[in-house]
Design an enzyme around this catalytic site. Structure first.
Site, PDB file in Angstrom:
ATOM      1  N   PHE A 244     -13.994  -3.923   0.735  1.00 58.35           N
ATOM      2  CA  PHE A 244     -15.010  -3.117   0.092  1.00 58.35           C
ATOM      3  C   PHE A 244     -16.319  -3.142   0.827  1.00 58.35           C
ATOM      4  O   PHE A 244     -17.351  -3.562   0.077  1.00 58.35           O
ATOM      5  CB  PHE A 244     -14.974  -3.477  -1.222  1.00 58.35           C
ATOM      6  N   PRO A 245     -16.287  -3.069   2.059  1.00 59.45           N
ATOM      7  CA  PRO A 245     -17.668  -3.440   2.819  1.00 59.45           C
ATOM      8  C   PRO A 245     -18.619  -2.340   2.731  1.00 59.45           C
ATOM      9  O   PRO A 245     -19.803  -2.685   2.634  1.00 59.45           O
ATOM     10  CB  PRO A 245     -17.100  -3.186   4.234  1.00 59.45           C
TER      11      PRO A 245
ATOM     12  N   TYR B 293       0.919  -1.064   0.027  1.00 62.90           N
ATOM     13  CA  TYR B 293       0.017  -0.057  -0.095  1.00 62.90           C
ATOM     14  C   TYR B 293       0.882   1.126   0.048  1.00 62.90           C
ATOM     15  O   TYR B 293       1.329   1.818   1.136  1.00 62.90           O
ATOM     16  CB  TYR B 293      -1.144  -0.021   1.260  1.00 62.90           C
TER      17      TYR B 293
ATOM     18  N   GLY C 197     -18.585  -0.954  -0.658  1.00 62.32           N
ATOM     19  CA  GLY C 197     -18.658  -0.778  -2.237  1.00 62.32           C
ATOM     20  C   GLY C 197     -17.465  -0.585  -2.815  1.00 62.32           C
ATOM     21  O   GLY C 197     -17.279  -0.584  -4.017  1.00 62.32           O
TER      22      GLY C 197
ATOM     23  N   PRO D 231     -19.401   2.919  -4.773  1.00 58.67           N
ATOM     24  CA  PRO D 231     -20.248   3.059  -3.686  1.00 58.67           C
ATOM     25  C   PRO D 231     -21.571   2.582  -3.552  1.00 58.67           C
ATOM     26  O   PRO D 231     -22.364   2.483  -4.585  1.00 58.67           O
ATOM     27  CB  PRO D 231     -20.211   4.278  -3.367  1.00 58.67           C
TER      28      PRO D 231
ATOM     29  N   PHE E 216     -14.858   1.133  -4.921  1.00 64.19           N
ATOM     30  CA  PHE E 216     -14.786   2.086  -5.936  1.00 64.19           C
ATOM     31  C   PHE E 216     -16.220   2.185  -6.617  1.00 64.19           C
ATOM     32  O   PHE E 216     -16.325   3.169  -7.527  1.00 64.19           O
ATOM     33  CB  PHE E 216     -13.638   1.545  -7.119  1.00 64.19           C
TER      34      PHE E 216
END
Length: 285
Positions: free
Chosen positions: A214-215, A59, A217, A221, A219
């Site tokens: 991605f809880p 990251y 959504g 939403p 990229f």
């Protein structure tokens, strides 16, 4: 913040709402907060009771690295803070364009470099939990067993405490458990992406944490009338309802929502205290 806790491997207790650090760097795409804001977010997360950070040495973007930010903001680390990292298919940048079987980050040398890089950049002697991140999900040719055997050897050296797997299907989880004690699975899952429903339940039965990325959504939403209706009923935001739904979905789900906004951090943590009713859950499906 919810008072509910999960224990990785039976001994590393964390609150069920943690914090994912990827967005602090804008990796792999998107805007990153300025350095002072990023450091303030990490410190505020701990002040709010967050004791589980998700990160990785890969990251990093445009000279901004999540591990360096964590170390600068929080080292020496407060007692009880659990830092979960990952190594594997994405440790080497050009792995993104390679077939799964050719990911250099999954080789013994690549895995060792990944573990050592996380140790060095975080300023640790041992990593609490290391997730083996496979490449394209479901590819049977990804070298799962040899990679886990390498990580088990690094664990025997004292460099790793617990192991997890990421971006895997049910068969790969079953295979992984034959090689190593797996304490968590980290996959894409949210209220609108429920392909992993059977795997969530299987992990719960086995005492394995399920950590959705991605809880809310990622990229793309989340938007849905049902979410908006429930949010309005509680005076909450749609992302807060999406996080609360995950907490209600299964007791083994542990959240790591990421954000580069101090205000959104506060909202995400507060979602841990949002209790959805049976009527809410029925409406959300």
């Amino acid at each position: 913040m919810t008072s509910e806790r999960w224990f990785f491997g039976g001994d590393l207790g964390v609150g069920r709402v943690g914090y994912g650090t990827m967005k602090l760097t804008g990796w792999p795409r998107g805007d990153a907060p300025d350095r002072d804001t990023a450091l303030a977010i990490l410190r505020r997360a701990v002040e709010l009771g967050v004791d589980h950070l998700d990160t990785s040495n890969y990251y990093a973007r445009a000279g901004v690295a999540a591990n360096e930010l964590i170390r600068t903001a929080l080292h020496p680390y407060p007692a009880g803070l659990v830092i979960v990292t990952k190594v594997g298919a994405l440790v080497e940048g050009d792995d993104l364009g390679r077939p799964a079987a050719e990911h250099t980050g999954l080789t013994p040398d690549g895995l060792r470099r990944g573990v050592e890089a996380n140790l060095r950049t975080l300023g640790l002697d041992q990593l609490d939990v290391v997730n083996l991140r496979l490449g394209d999900r479901g590819h049977a040719d990804a070298p799962l067993e040899p990679a886990l055997e390498t990580l088990m050897a690094l664990r025997a050296e004292g460099l790793i405490r617990h192991l997890g797997v990421s971006n895997v299907d049910r068969d790969q989880v079953d295979r992984a458990r034959k090689v190593a004690d797996i304490v968590c699975v980290q996959n894409l899952y949210n209220i609108a992406a429920r392909d992993d429903d059977p795997l969530v339940d299987a992990c719960a039965e086995a005492g394995i944490a399920y950590v959705p990325f991605f809880p809310v959504g990622g990229f793309a939403p989340l938007t849905a009338d049902a979410l908006s209706t429930v949010a309005a009923r509680h005076g909450a935001s749609v992302p807060q309802v999406a996080l609360a739904w995950l907490l209600a979905r299964s007791p083994n789900i542990v959240l790591i929502p990421g954000t580069g906004s101090p205000a959104h951090l506060e909202e995400n943590v507060a979602a841990g205290g949002l209790r959805l009713t049976s009527e809410d859950l029925a409406r959300l499906g």
